[in-house]
Enzyme design. Structure first.
Site, PDB file in Angstrom:
ATOM      1  N   ASP A 152       7.380  -8.968  14.578  1.00  0.00           N
ATOM      2  CA  ASP A 152       6.342  -9.553  13.714  1.00  0.00           C
ATOM      3  C   ASP A 152       6.249 -11.066  13.849  1.00  0.00           C
ATOM      4  O   ASP A 152       5.919 -11.780  12.914  1.00  0.00           O
ATOM      5  CB  ASP A 152       6.571  -9.167  12.234  1.00  0.00           C
ATOM      6  CG  ASP A 152       6.706  -7.666  12.072  1.00  0.00           C
ATOM      7  OD1 ASP A 152       5.940  -6.944  12.724  1.00  0.00           O
ATOM      8  OD2 ASP A 152       7.577  -7.225  11.308  1.00  0.00           O
TER       9      ASP A 152
ATOM     10  N   LYS B  30       3.062 -11.593  17.998  1.00  0.00           N
ATOM     11  CA  LYS B  30       2.810 -11.257  19.409  1.00  0.00           C
ATOM     12  C   LYS B  30       1.387 -10.748  19.612  1.00  0.00           C
ATOM     13  O   LYS B  30       0.759 -11.036  20.625  1.00  0.00           O
ATOM     14  CB  LYS B  30       3.822 -10.214  19.906  1.00  0.00           C
ATOM     15  CG  LYS B  30       5.256 -10.710  19.887  1.00  0.00           C
ATOM     16  CD  LYS B  30       6.243  -9.637  20.308  1.00  0.00           C
ATOM     17  CE  LYS B  30       6.261  -8.445  19.377  1.00  0.00           C
ATOM     18  NZ  LYS B  30       6.816  -8.725  18.044  1.00  0.00           N
TER      19      LYS B  30
ATOM     20  N   GLY C  34       3.906  -2.593  14.852  1.00  0.00           N
ATOM     21  CA  GLY C  34       2.526  -2.887  14.474  1.00  0.00           C
ATOM     22  C   GLY C  34       2.119  -4.263  14.937  1.00  0.00           C
ATOM     23  O   GLY C  34       2.857  -5.222  14.774  1.00  0.00           O
ATOM     24  N   HIS C  35       0.958  -4.351  15.543  1.00  0.00           N
ATOM     25  CA  HIS C  35       0.426  -5.647  15.950  1.00  0.00           C
ATOM     26  C   HIS C  35      -0.912  -5.850  15.272  1.00  0.00           C
ATOM     27  O   HIS C  35      -1.736  -4.958  15.266  1.00  0.00           O
ATOM     28  CB  HIS C  35       0.172  -5.694  17.459  1.00  0.00           C
ATOM     29  CG  HIS C  35       1.408  -5.503  18.252  1.00  0.00           C
ATOM     30  ND1 HIS C  35       2.502  -6.305  18.120  1.00  0.00           N
ATOM     31  CD2 HIS C  35       1.715  -4.593  19.189  1.00  0.00           C
ATOM     32  CE1 HIS C  35       3.436  -5.899  18.955  1.00  0.00           C
ATOM     33  NE2 HIS C  35       2.988  -4.857  19.607  1.00  0.00           N
TER      34      HIS C  35
ATOM     35  N   GLN D 201       8.438  -5.062  18.900  1.00  0.00           N
ATOM     36  CA  GLN D 201       9.552  -5.558  18.085  1.00  0.00           C
ATOM     37  C   GLN D 201      10.132  -6.865  18.633  1.00  0.00           C
ATOM     38  O   GLN D 201       9.457  -7.572  19.374  1.00  0.00           O
ATOM     39  CB  GLN D 201      10.642  -4.485  17.941  1.00  0.00           C
ATOM     40  CG  GLN D 201      10.304  -3.446  16.888  1.00  0.00           C
ATOM     41  CD  GLN D 201       9.820  -2.140  17.463  1.00  0.00           C
ATOM     42  OE1 GLN D 201       9.929  -1.867  18.641  1.00  0.00           O
ATOM     43  NE2 GLN D 201       9.256  -1.315  16.621  1.00  0.00           N
TER      44      GLN D 201
HETATM   45  P1  GDP Z   1       3.598  -8.814  15.967  1.00  0.00           P
HETATM   46  O1  GDP Z   1       4.254  -7.540  15.566  1.00  0.00           O
HETATM   47  O2  GDP Z   1       4.551  -9.792  16.584  1.00  0.00           O
HETATM   48  O3  GDP Z   1       2.374  -8.598  16.791  1.00  0.00           O
HETATM   49  O4  GDP Z   1       3.119  -9.524  14.613  1.00  0.00           O
HETATM   50  P2  GDP Z   1       2.335  -8.834  13.387  1.00  0.00           P
HETATM   51  O5  GDP Z   1       0.910  -8.689  13.765  1.00  0.00           O
HETATM   52  O6  GDP Z   1       3.061  -7.634  12.896  1.00  0.00           O
HETATM   53  O7  GDP Z   1       2.507  -9.950  12.252  1.00  0.00           O
HETATM   54  C1  GDP Z   1       2.046 -11.240  12.385  1.00  0.00           C
HETATM   55  C2  GDP Z   1       1.036 -11.548  11.283  1.00  0.00           C
HETATM   56  O8  GDP Z   1       0.815 -12.940  11.209  1.00  0.00           O
HETATM   57  C3  GDP Z   1      -0.328 -10.957  11.501  1.00  0.00           C
HETATM   58  O9  GDP Z   1      -0.877 -10.627  10.267  1.00  0.00           O
HETATM   59  C4  GDP Z   1      -1.121 -12.082  12.161  1.00  0.00           C
HETATM   60  O10 GDP Z   1      -2.507 -12.010  11.931  1.00  0.00           O
HETATM   61  C5  GDP Z   1      -0.549 -13.282  11.463  1.00  0.00           C
HETATM   62  N1  GDP Z   1      -0.477 -14.494  12.261  1.00  0.00           N
HETATM   63  C6  GDP Z   1      -0.241 -14.654  13.592  1.00  0.00           C
HETATM   64  N2  GDP Z   1      -0.166 -15.961  13.919  1.00  0.00           N
HETATM   65  C7  GDP Z   1      -0.324 -16.650  12.749  1.00  0.00           C
HETATM   66  C8  GDP Z   1      -0.307 -18.043  12.422  1.00  0.00           C
HETATM   67  O11 GDP Z   1      -0.097 -18.934  13.253  1.00  0.00           O
HETATM   68  N3  GDP Z   1      -0.514 -18.373  11.105  1.00  0.00           N
HETATM   69  C9  GDP Z   1      -0.728 -17.433  10.141  1.00  0.00           C
HETATM   70  N4  GDP Z   1      -0.917 -17.837   8.892  1.00  0.00           N
HETATM   71  N5  GDP Z   1      -0.741 -16.106  10.427  1.00  0.00           N
HETATM   72  C10 GDP Z   1      -0.538 -15.731  11.713  1.00  0.00           C
HETATM   73 MG    MG Z   2       4.504  -6.285  13.990  1.00  0.00          MG
END
Ligand code: GDP
Ligand code: MG
Length: 399
Positions: A13, A16, A40-41, A221
Protein backbone atom coordinates in the site's frame (compact mmCIF):
# COMPACT_ATOMS: atom_id res chain seq x y z
CA UNK A 1 16.09 -4.07 -22.90
CA UNK A 2 16.46 -4.12 -19.13
CA UNK A 3 13.02 -4.50 -17.51
CA UNK A 4 11.96 -2.02 -14.81
CA UNK A 5 10.61 -3.46 -11.58
CA UNK A 6 8.34 -1.55 -9.21
CA UNK A 7 8.54 -2.86 -5.67
CA UNK A 8 7.17 -1.67 -2.31
CA UNK A 9 9.73 -1.35 0.48
CA UNK A 10 7.24 -1.45 3.39
CA UNK A 11 4.14 -3.54 4.16
CA UNK A 12 2.42 -2.83 0.86
CA UNK A 13 0.00 0.00 0.00
CA UNK A 14 2.89 2.36 -0.70
CA UNK A 15 1.02 3.74 -3.72
CA UNK A 16 2.34 1.35 -6.37
CA UNK A 17 -0.96 1.55 -8.26
CA UNK A 18 -0.55 5.28 -8.79
CA UNK A 19 3.14 4.98 -9.69
CA UNK A 20 2.51 2.26 -12.26
CA UNK A 21 -0.29 4.32 -13.75
CA UNK A 22 2.09 7.28 -13.88
CA UNK A 23 4.90 5.37 -15.59
CA UNK A 24 2.82 3.07 -17.80
CA UNK A 25 3.12 5.23 -20.90
CA UNK A 26 6.89 4.71 -20.92
CA UNK A 27 6.46 0.95 -21.31
CA UNK A 28 5.02 -1.43 -23.90
CA UNK A 29 4.10 -4.33 -21.62
CA UNK A 30 3.43 -4.57 -17.88
CA UNK A 31 3.48 -7.80 -15.89
CA UNK A 32 1.92 -8.56 -12.52
CA UNK A 33 3.78 -11.55 -11.13
CA UNK A 34 2.82 -12.49 -7.56
CA UNK A 35 0.01 -12.77 -5.04
CA UNK A 36 -3.70 -12.93 -5.60
CA UNK A 37 -6.84 -10.91 -4.97
CA UNK A 38 -5.53 -10.14 -1.49
CA UNK A 39 -3.55 -7.27 -3.04
CA UNK A 40 -5.34 -4.04 -3.83
CA UNK A 41 -4.18 -1.21 -6.03
CA UNK A 42 -6.00 2.06 -6.37
CA UNK A 43 -5.82 3.79 -9.72
CA UNK A 44 -7.34 7.24 -10.12
CA UNK A 45 -7.94 8.51 -13.63
CA UNK A 46 -9.68 11.85 -13.84
CA UNK A 47 -12.71 11.55 -11.58
CA UNK A 48 -12.83 7.77 -11.79
CA UNK A 49 -11.21 5.71 -9.05
CA UNK A 50 -10.72 2.01 -9.71
CA UNK A 51 -9.56 -0.70 -7.33
CA UNK A 52 -7.79 -3.60 -8.97
CA UNK A 53 -6.91 -6.79 -7.17
CA UNK A 54 -5.67 -9.01 -10.00
CA UNK A 55 -5.65 -6.83 -13.08
CA UNK A 56 -2.29 -5.12 -13.67
CA UNK A 57 -2.73 -1.43 -12.84
CA UNK A 58 -1.64 -0.35 -16.32
CA UNK A 59 -4.64 -2.04 -17.99
CA UNK A 60 -6.32 1.36 -18.28
CA UNK A 61 -3.71 2.49 -20.78
CA UNK A 62 -4.82 0.06 -23.46
CA UNK A 63 -1.39 -1.56 -23.48
CA UNK A 64 -0.49 -5.21 -23.20
CA UNK A 65 -0.88 -6.42 -19.61
CA UNK A 66 0.23 -9.86 -18.49
CA UNK A 67 -0.33 -12.01 -15.41
CA UNK A 68 2.59 -14.34 -14.72
CA UNK A 69 2.52 -17.85 -13.27
CA UNK A 70 3.01 -16.95 -9.58
CA UNK A 71 -0.30 -15.09 -9.40
CA UNK A 72 -3.14 -17.23 -8.09
CA UNK A 73 -6.37 -16.44 -9.90
CA UNK A 74 -9.80 -16.21 -8.36
CA UNK A 75 -11.69 -16.52 -11.67
CA UNK A 76 -14.77 -14.70 -10.44
CA UNK A 77 -12.74 -11.65 -9.39
CA UNK A 78 -10.72 -11.80 -12.61
CA UNK A 79 -13.87 -11.75 -14.73
CA UNK A 80 -15.34 -8.86 -12.72
CA UNK A 81 -12.21 -6.80 -13.36
CA UNK A 82 -12.23 -7.67 -17.06
CA UNK A 83 -15.83 -6.42 -17.22
CA UNK A 84 -14.91 -3.24 -15.34
CA UNK A 85 -12.26 -2.37 -17.93
CA UNK A 86 -14.53 -3.23 -20.85
CA UNK A 87 -17.35 -1.08 -19.45
CA UNK A 88 -15.00 1.91 -19.51
CA UNK A 89 -14.61 1.32 -23.22
CA UNK A 90 -10.89 0.61 -22.87
CA UNK A 91 -9.41 -1.97 -25.22
CA UNK A 92 -8.17 -4.86 -23.09
CA UNK A 93 -5.04 -6.72 -24.20
CA UNK A 94 -4.66 -9.23 -21.36
CA UNK A 95 -2.61 -12.44 -21.20
CA UNK A 96 -2.78 -14.94 -18.32
CA UNK A 97 -0.13 -17.65 -17.96
CA UNK A 98 -1.74 -21.12 -18.17
CA UNK A 99 0.52 -22.15 -15.27
CA UNK A 100 -1.29 -19.76 -12.88
CA UNK A 101 -3.09 -21.60 -10.11
CA UNK A 102 -6.81 -21.23 -9.46
CA UNK A 103 -8.22 -20.19 -6.08
CA UNK A 104 -11.19 -22.46 -5.35
CA UNK A 105 -14.04 -22.18 -2.83
CA UNK A 106 -12.47 -24.95 -0.71
CA UNK A 107 -9.38 -22.77 -0.27
CA UNK A 108 -11.63 -20.07 1.16
CA UNK A 109 -13.39 -22.59 3.41
CA UNK A 110 -10.01 -23.78 4.70
CA UNK A 111 -8.80 -20.22 5.22
CA UNK A 112 -11.86 -19.20 7.24
CA UNK A 113 -11.83 -22.43 9.26
CA UNK A 114 -8.12 -22.14 10.00
CA UNK A 115 -8.38 -18.54 11.22
CA UNK A 116 -11.43 -19.41 13.34
CA UNK A 117 -9.47 -22.19 15.04
CA UNK A 118 -6.45 -20.02 15.87
CA UNK A 119 -8.06 -17.70 18.42
CA UNK A 120 -5.61 -15.02 19.52
CA UNK A 121 -2.79 -16.25 17.25
CA UNK A 122 -4.68 -15.14 14.10
CA UNK A 123 -2.38 -14.01 11.30
CA UNK A 124 -5.03 -11.58 10.08
CA UNK A 125 -5.84 -13.56 6.93
CA UNK A 126 -8.79 -12.16 4.99
CA UNK A 127 -10.24 -15.61 4.33
CA UNK A 128 -9.78 -15.26 0.57
CA UNK A 129 -8.02 -18.61 0.31
CA UNK A 130 -4.82 -17.22 -1.18
CA UNK A 131 -2.45 -18.89 1.29
CA UNK A 132 -4.19 -22.25 0.88
CA UNK A 133 -4.00 -21.97 -2.88
CA UNK A 134 -0.24 -21.43 -2.57
CA UNK A 135 -0.09 -24.42 -0.22
CA UNK A 136 -1.67 -26.62 -2.90
CA UNK A 137 0.65 -25.17 -5.53
CA UNK A 138 3.72 -26.09 -3.47
CA UNK A 139 2.25 -29.46 -2.55
CA UNK A 140 1.46 -30.27 -6.20
CA UNK A 141 -2.24 -30.60 -5.46
CA UNK A 142 -3.27 -27.38 -7.17
CA UNK A 143 -5.41 -26.80 -10.24
CA UNK A 144 -3.88 -24.58 -12.91
CA UNK A 145 -5.56 -22.29 -15.42
CA UNK A 146 -4.70 -24.73 -18.21
CA UNK A 147 -6.76 -27.34 -16.35
CA UNK A 148 -9.62 -25.01 -15.49
CA UNK A 149 -10.32 -24.62 -19.21
CA UNK A 150 -10.58 -28.39 -19.81
CA UNK A 151 -13.86 -29.62 -18.24
CA UNK A 152 -12.90 -33.32 -18.08
CA UNK A 153 -9.53 -32.65 -16.51
CA UNK A 154 -11.10 -30.13 -14.12
CA UNK A 155 -13.61 -32.73 -12.88
CA UNK A 156 -10.83 -35.23 -12.16
CA UNK A 157 -8.64 -32.74 -10.36
CA UNK A 158 -11.51 -31.33 -8.34
CA UNK A 159 -12.62 -34.84 -7.39
CA UNK A 160 -9.10 -35.75 -6.23
CA UNK A 161 -9.07 -32.76 -3.87
CA UNK A 162 -12.64 -32.50 -2.69
CA UNK A 163 -13.00 -35.09 0.09
CA UNK A 164 -9.59 -34.37 1.55
CA UNK A 165 -10.39 -30.69 1.83
CA UNK A 166 -13.83 -31.39 3.27
CA UNK A 167 -12.42 -33.73 5.91
CA UNK A 168 -9.81 -31.19 6.88
CA UNK A 169 -12.38 -28.44 7.41
CA UNK A 170 -14.84 -30.66 9.28
CA UNK A 171 -12.54 -32.93 11.28
CA UNK A 172 -9.33 -31.01 11.81
CA UNK A 173 -10.76 -27.49 12.14
CA UNK A 174 -14.24 -28.62 13.29
CA UNK A 175 -16.03 -26.11 11.08
CA UNK A 176 -18.86 -26.32 8.53
CA UNK A 177 -18.14 -27.28 4.91
CA UNK A 178 -21.13 -25.82 3.05
CA UNK A 179 -19.96 -26.53 -0.54
CA UNK A 180 -21.52 -28.88 -3.11
CA UNK A 181 -19.25 -30.55 -5.63
CA UNK A 182 -21.47 -30.40 -8.71
CA UNK A 183 -22.40 -26.76 -8.17
CA UNK A 184 -18.79 -25.67 -7.78
CA UNK A 185 -17.74 -27.77 -10.78
CA UNK A 186 -20.37 -26.22 -13.08
CA UNK A 187 -19.56 -22.72 -11.90
CA UNK A 188 -15.85 -23.18 -12.57
CA UNK A 189 -16.38 -24.81 -15.97
CA UNK A 190 -18.23 -21.64 -16.94
CA UNK A 191 -15.41 -19.43 -15.65
CA UNK A 192 -12.92 -21.52 -17.60
CA UNK A 193 -14.88 -21.05 -20.81
CA UNK A 194 -14.84 -17.26 -20.36
CA UNK A 195 -11.17 -17.03 -19.42
CA UNK A 196 -9.80 -19.41 -22.06
CA UNK A 197 -9.28 -16.68 -24.70
CA UNK A 198 -6.88 -14.86 -22.38
CA UNK A 199 -4.43 -17.73 -21.84
CA UNK A 200 -0.92 -16.92 -23.05
CA UNK A 201 2.45 -18.38 -22.11
CA UNK A 202 3.72 -15.26 -20.37
CA UNK A 203 7.18 -16.70 -19.67
CA UNK A 204 7.83 -17.48 -23.33
CA UNK A 205 6.19 -14.28 -24.57
CA UNK A 206 8.43 -12.22 -22.30
CA UNK A 207 11.62 -14.00 -23.34
CA UNK A 208 10.70 -13.58 -27.00
CA UNK A 209 9.97 -9.86 -26.68
CA UNK A 210 12.61 -8.69 -24.19
CA UNK A 211 15.05 -7.59 -26.88
CA UNK A 212 12.63 -5.11 -28.46
CA UNK A 213 9.95 -4.14 -25.93
CA UNK A 214 10.05 -2.15 -22.71
CA UNK A 215 8.71 -4.21 -19.79
CA UNK A 216 7.39 -2.93 -16.47
CA UNK A 217 7.11 -5.54 -13.71
CA UNK A 218 4.77 -4.86 -10.81
CA UNK A 219 5.11 -6.48 -7.40
CA UNK A 220 2.07 -6.96 -5.19
CA UNK A 221 2.38 -6.12 -1.48
CA UNK A 222 5.70 -5.01 -0.02
CA UNK A 223 9.07 -6.27 1.14
CA UNK A 224 8.14 -6.85 4.81
CA UNK A 225 5.30 -9.18 3.76
CA UNK A 226 7.73 -11.59 2.04
CA UNK A 227 7.15 -15.02 3.60
CA UNK A 228 10.87 -15.53 4.25
CA UNK A 229 12.48 -12.11 4.66
CA UNK A 230 9.46 -10.28 6.08
CA UNK A 231 7.87 -10.44 9.52
CA UNK A 232 7.09 -14.18 9.34
CA UNK A 233 4.54 -15.58 10.14
CA UNK A 234 2.67 -12.25 9.80
CA UNK A 235 3.29 -12.25 6.09
CA UNK A 236 1.74 -13.47 2.88
CA UNK A 237 2.40 -17.06 1.81
CA UNK A 238 4.89 -16.31 -0.99
CA UNK A 239 7.82 -14.11 -1.96
CA UNK A 240 7.35 -10.39 -2.45
CA UNK A 241 11.12 -9.90 -2.73
CA UNK A 242 12.18 -8.04 -5.88
CA UNK A 243 14.42 -10.82 -7.20
CA UNK A 244 11.54 -13.31 -7.07
CA UNK A 245 10.25 -11.59 -10.21
CA UNK A 246 12.66 -13.73 -12.26
CA UNK A 247 11.40 -17.22 -11.34
CA UNK A 248 7.87 -15.89 -10.82
CA UNK A 249 7.73 -14.77 -14.44
CA UNK A 250 10.09 -17.43 -15.80
CA UNK A 251 13.11 -15.30 -16.70
CA UNK A 252 16.78 -16.27 -16.56
CA UNK A 253 19.11 -14.37 -14.19
CA UNK A 254 19.36 -10.82 -15.49
CA UNK A 255 19.77 -7.27 -14.26
CA UNK A 256 16.64 -5.25 -13.54
CA UNK A 257 16.12 -1.55 -13.02
CA UNK A 258 14.58 -1.64 -9.56
CA UNK A 259 12.40 1.26 -8.39
CA UNK A 260 11.58 1.12 -4.68
CA UNK A 261 8.31 2.77 -3.61
CA UNK A 262 8.35 4.30 -0.13
CA UNK A 263 5.41 5.95 1.59
CA UNK A 264 6.53 9.02 3.59
CA UNK A 265 5.38 7.27 6.79
CA UNK A 266 4.65 3.61 7.58
CA UNK A 267 1.38 1.68 7.46
CA UNK A 268 0.51 -1.94 7.94
CA UNK A 269 -2.77 -3.85 7.70
CA UNK A 270 -3.47 -6.71 10.05
CA UNK A 271 -1.45 -8.21 12.87
CA UNK A 272 2.28 -8.51 13.47
CA UNK A 273 5.23 -6.46 14.70
CA UNK A 274 5.35 -2.73 13.91
CA UNK A 275 8.09 -1.02 15.96
CA UNK A 276 7.28 2.58 14.96
CA UNK A 277 3.50 2.30 15.31
CA UNK A 278 1.76 5.41 16.65
CA UNK A 279 -1.15 4.52 18.89
CA UNK A 280 -1.67 8.22 19.48
CA UNK A 281 -3.50 11.20 17.98
CA UNK A 282 -0.70 11.52 15.42
CA UNK A 283 -1.40 7.93 14.30
CA UNK A 284 -5.09 8.82 13.93
CA UNK A 285 -4.14 11.97 12.02
CA UNK A 286 -2.09 9.98 9.48
CA UNK A 287 -4.80 7.34 9.22
CA UNK A 288 -7.54 9.86 8.51
CA UNK A 289 -5.59 12.28 6.36
CA UNK A 290 -4.01 9.47 4.35
CA UNK A 291 -7.35 7.55 4.03
CA UNK A 292 -5.51 4.52 5.31
CA UNK A 293 -8.14 1.84 4.84
CA UNK A 294 -7.30 -1.48 3.19
CA UNK A 295 -8.34 -1.59 -0.48
CA UNK A 296 -9.39 -5.23 -0.13
CA UNK A 297 -10.23 -5.54 3.56
CA UNK A 298 -11.61 -2.08 4.35
CA UNK A 299 -9.71 -2.44 7.65
CA UNK A 300 -8.01 0.60 9.20
CA UNK A 301 -4.33 0.51 8.42
CA UNK A 302 -2.06 0.91 11.44
CA UNK A 303 0.13 4.02 11.02
CA UNK A 304 3.55 5.06 12.31
CA UNK A 305 6.85 6.82 11.59
CA UNK A 306 9.42 5.68 9.08
CA UNK A 307 11.81 2.99 10.27
CA UNK A 308 15.22 3.46 8.66
CA UNK A 309 16.89 0.14 9.58
CA UNK A 310 13.95 -1.75 8.02
CA UNK A 311 13.96 0.49 4.94
CA UNK A 312 17.72 0.17 4.49
CA UNK A 313 17.49 -3.61 4.78
CA UNK A 314 14.56 -3.73 2.35
CA UNK A 315 16.37 -1.46 -0.09
CA UNK A 316 19.53 -3.52 0.03
CA UNK A 317 17.82 -6.90 -0.43
CA UNK A 318 15.68 -5.43 -3.20
CA UNK A 319 18.67 -3.99 -5.03
CA UNK A 320 16.97 -0.63 -5.56
CA UNK A 321 18.41 1.81 -8.10
CA UNK A 322 16.04 4.67 -7.26
CA UNK A 323 13.10 5.58 -5.06
CA UNK A 324 9.70 7.16 -5.54
CA UNK A 325 8.43 8.74 -2.32
CA UNK A 326 4.63 8.85 -1.98
CA UNK A 327 2.02 10.53 0.21
CA UNK A 328 4.33 13.31 1.34
CA UNK A 329 1.28 15.62 1.39
CA UNK A 330 -0.18 13.62 4.27
CA UNK A 331 2.61 14.82 6.59
CA UNK A 332 1.65 18.52 6.18
CA UNK A 333 0.31 20.09 9.36
CA UNK A 334 2.37 18.15 11.89
CA UNK A 335 4.58 20.09 14.29
CA UNK A 336 7.39 17.55 14.50
CA UNK A 337 8.18 14.50 12.37
CA UNK A 338 10.29 11.56 13.48
CA UNK A 339 12.32 8.92 11.71
CA UNK A 340 13.60 5.90 13.61
CA UNK A 341 17.28 5.05 13.25
CA UNK A 342 19.32 2.22 14.80
CA UNK A 343 20.13 4.55 17.73
CA UNK A 344 16.69 6.09 18.37
CA UNK A 345 14.45 8.73 16.84
CA UNK A 346 15.65 11.73 14.85
CA UNK A 347 13.29 14.73 15.01
CA UNK A 348 12.47 17.02 12.10
CA UNK A 349 10.53 20.27 12.27
CA UNK A 350 7.32 19.87 10.24
CA UNK A 351 5.67 22.20 7.75
CA UNK A 352 2.14 23.60 7.80
CA UNK A 353 1.55 24.41 4.10
CA UNK A 354 -0.67 22.22 1.92
CA UNK A 355 1.73 20.85 -0.71
CA UNK A 356 -0.77 18.90 -2.82
CA UNK A 357 -0.74 21.48 -5.64
CA UNK A 358 3.03 22.07 -5.69
CA UNK A 359 4.53 21.19 -9.06
CA UNK A 360 8.24 21.90 -8.54
CA UNK A 361 10.78 20.61 -6.06
CA UNK A 362 12.13 24.06 -5.22
CA UNK A 363 8.60 25.25 -4.35
CA UNK A 364 8.26 22.72 -1.52
CA UNK A 365 8.68 24.11 2.01
CA UNK A 366 12.27 23.94 3.16
CA UNK A 367 11.44 21.62 6.09
CA UNK A 368 9.74 19.26 3.68
CA UNK A 369 12.78 19.16 1.41
CA UNK A 370 15.02 18.54 4.44
CA UNK A 371 12.97 15.51 5.40
CA UNK A 372 13.21 14.09 1.86
CA UNK A 373 16.94 14.84 1.52
CA UNK A 374 17.71 13.15 4.84
CA UNK A 375 15.90 10.03 3.64
CA UNK A 376 17.66 10.09 0.30
CA UNK A 377 21.04 10.26 2.02
CA UNK A 378 20.20 7.38 4.35
CA UNK A 379 18.89 5.15 1.56
CA UNK A 380 21.86 5.70 -0.78
CA UNK A 381 19.89 6.07 -4.05
CA UNK A 382 18.16 9.04 -5.67
CA UNK A 383 14.54 9.84 -4.87
CA UNK A 384 13.43 10.55 -8.43
CA UNK A 385 9.80 11.46 -7.89
CA UNK A 386 7.88 12.80 -4.94
CA UNK A 387 4.14 12.17 -4.93
CA UNK A 388 1.88 14.74 -3.25
CA UNK A 389 -1.59 13.41 -4.04
CA UNK A 390 -3.46 10.45 -5.56
CA UNK A 391 -3.80 12.03 -8.99
CA UNK A 392 -1.25 11.34 -11.73
CA UNK A 393 -0.58 15.08 -12.02
CA UNK A 394 0.23 15.42 -8.32
CA UNK A 395 3.79 14.25 -8.85
CA UNK A 396 7.04 16.21 -8.62
CA UNK A 397 9.91 15.05 -10.78
CA UNK A 398 13.41 15.74 -9.43
CA UNK A 399 15.34 15.01 -12.61
P1 GDP B 1 -0.62 -0.03 -3.57
O1 GDP B 1 -1.17 -1.28 -2.97
O2 GDP B 1 0.84 0.17 -3.28
O3 GDP B 1 -0.95 0.11 -5.02
O4 GDP B 1 -1.34 1.19 -2.83
P2 GDP B 1 -2.92 1.34 -2.52
O5 GDP B 1 -3.59 1.76 -3.77
O6 GDP B 1 -3.44 0.15 -1.81
O7 GDP B 1 -2.91 2.54 -1.46
C1 GDP B 1 -2.40 3.79 -1.73
C2 GDP B 1 -3.49 4.84 -1.56
O8 GDP B 1 -2.92 6.13 -1.51
C3 GDP B 1 -4.47 4.91 -2.70
O9 GDP B 1 -5.72 5.25 -2.20
C4 GDP B 1 -3.92 6.01 -3.60
O10 GDP B 1 -4.91 6.66 -4.36
C5 GDP B 1 -3.37 6.96 -2.57
N1 GDP B 1 -2.19 7.70 -2.98
C6 GDP B 1 -1.16 7.33 -3.78
N2 GDP B 1 -0.21 8.29 -3.83
C7 GDP B 1 -0.64 9.29 -3.01
C8 GDP B 1 -0.08 10.54 -2.61
O11 GDP B 1 1.03 10.94 -2.98
N3 GDP B 1 -0.83 11.31 -1.74
C9 GDP B 1 -2.05 10.91 -1.28
N4 GDP B 1 -2.70 11.71 -0.45
N5 GDP B 1 -2.59 9.72 -1.64
C10 GDP B 1 -1.89 8.93 -2.49
MG1 MG C 1 -2.66 -1.97 -1.78
Amino acid sequence: MKPTLITGLQWGDEGKGKVIDLLADKFDVTIRFNGGNNAGHTVKVGDTTLHFKLMPSAALHGKKVLIAQAVVINPKVMLQEIDQIKQLGVKLDLGIDPRCHVVLPYHQALDGASEASKGKAKTGSLGLGIGFSFEDRTNRAGIRMEELVQPTVLREKLKANWDLKKRRVVNAYQQQFPLQFEKVYQEYVAYGRKLKPYLLSVAEYTLDHLPKKRFLLETAQGFSLDFVFGTYPYTVAYHTLASSALPDIGLPPMALNVVGIVKAYTTRVGNGPFPTELKTKIGDYLQEKGHEFGTVSGRRRRCGWLDLPILQHAGRLSGINSIILTKLDVLSGLKTLKIKTAKGYVNFPGWQEDISTVKRWDKLPVNCRRYVLYLEKQLYVPIKYVSVGPDRRQTISRK
